[in-house]
Design an enzyme around this catalytic site. Structure first.
Site, PDB file in Angstrom:
ATOM      1  N   GLU A  99       0.843  -1.199   0.000  1.00  0.00           N
ATOM      2  CA  GLU A  99       0.000   0.000   0.000  1.00  0.00           C
ATOM      3  C   GLU A  99       0.879   1.250   0.000  1.00  0.00           C
ATOM      4  OE1 GLU A  99      -2.523   1.626  -0.676  1.00  0.00           O
ATOM      5  OE2 GLU A  99      -4.058   1.283   0.838  1.00  0.00           O
ATOM      6  N   ASP A 100       0.377   2.339  -0.561  1.00  0.00           N
ATOM      7  CA  ASP A 100       1.163   3.573  -0.580  1.00  0.00           C
ATOM      8  C   ASP A 100       1.181   4.242   0.790  1.00  0.00           C
ATOM      9  OD1 ASP A 100      -1.548   4.225  -0.733  1.00  0.00           O
ATOM     10  OD2 ASP A 100      -1.315   5.742  -2.291  1.00  0.00           O
ATOM     11  N   PHE A 152      -0.415  16.592   4.269  1.00  0.00           N
ATOM     12  CA  PHE A 152      -0.743  16.028   2.965  1.00  0.00           C
ATOM     13  C   PHE A 152       0.519  15.908   2.112  1.00  0.00           C
ATOM     14  CE2 PHE A 152      -2.156  16.010  -1.422  1.00  0.00           C
ATOM     15  CZ  PHE A 152      -3.089  14.985  -1.378  1.00  0.00           C
ATOM     16  N   ARG A 165       1.795  12.206  -9.537  1.00  0.00           N
ATOM     17  CA  ARG A 165       2.226  10.837  -9.226  1.00  0.00           C
ATOM     18  C   ARG A 165       3.611  10.524  -9.781  1.00  0.00           C
ATOM     19  NH1 ARG A 165      -2.295   7.898  -7.338  1.00  0.00           N
ATOM     20  NH2 ARG A 165      -4.296   8.490  -8.234  1.00  0.00           N
TER      21      ARG A 165
END
Ligand code: 5GP
Length: 175
Positions: A99-100, A152, A165
């Protein structure tokens, strides 16, 4: 770097990311010796991490990609999450979720529940990033490359509104 309306600065350079990815891969190589694990990478955010991690895995292994859908329910039960795209038989097999980022942990908790219905031999979580201060559920994250503060971030697979990305470093929003 500016992405849409927000300004971002490098918070984790590529060299540090790759160092931590190699460290975690080494732990997996050691812990899973003699086994043939199935890596289940969660799209879209983990594509870059999965590629770098798997290059460091020396075990015989498989990789498959799944996606978690997320939509608001029609009643007040909150967000409904569903796993799609599992086309590998994981029954009796050791599974490692790639998972990221684990934020509240709700996505991961739901995924674990879904996978357990397929009776795998075992399931471990391998995440690139973890925000420990935001965890809302009790999760056993066995492999974690980097713990980060509650800000974030974007880059190295992670997006801001689908953009960003494609960077080698990880960026943090500048408030
Ligand atoms: P959770 O269910 O753990 O709260 O949410 C995990 C998902 O939220 C991740 O797979 C990722 O898509 C998204 N997410 C959480 N924090 C961040 C962040 O800082 N940046 C980005 N780009 N996505 C995030």
């Amino acid at each position: 770097m500016k992405v849409k309306d927000k300004e971002f600065r490098v918070s984790i350079p590529e060299s540090e990311i790759l160092k931590q990815v190699a460290r975690v891969a080494k732990e997996i190589n050691r812990d899973y010796e003699g086994e043939t694990p199935v890596f289940l990478a969660v799209l879209n955010g983990s594509f870059m991490f999965a590629a770098d991690l798997l290059r460091e895995i020396t075990l015989p292994c498989e990789i498959s990609f799944v996606k978690m859908t997320s939509y608001e329910g029609v009643n007040s039960t909150g967000t409904i999450r569903e796993m799609i795209g599992l086309n590998t038989d994981i029954t009796g097999r050791p599974v490692i979720i790639v998972e990221d980022i684990v934020d509240t942990g709700l996505t991961m908790a739901h995924m674990l529940e879904t996978l357990k219905a397929h009776n795998p031999k075992s399931v471990d979580i391998c995440t690139l990033l973890l925000k420990p201060d935001k965890l809302k559920v009790n999760l056993d994250v066995r492999y974690c490359c980097l713990e980060i503060p509650n800000e974030f971030i974007l880059g190295y697979g992670l997006d801001y509104d689908q953009l960003g990305r494609n960077t080698r470093d990880i960026y943090t929003v500048v408030e």
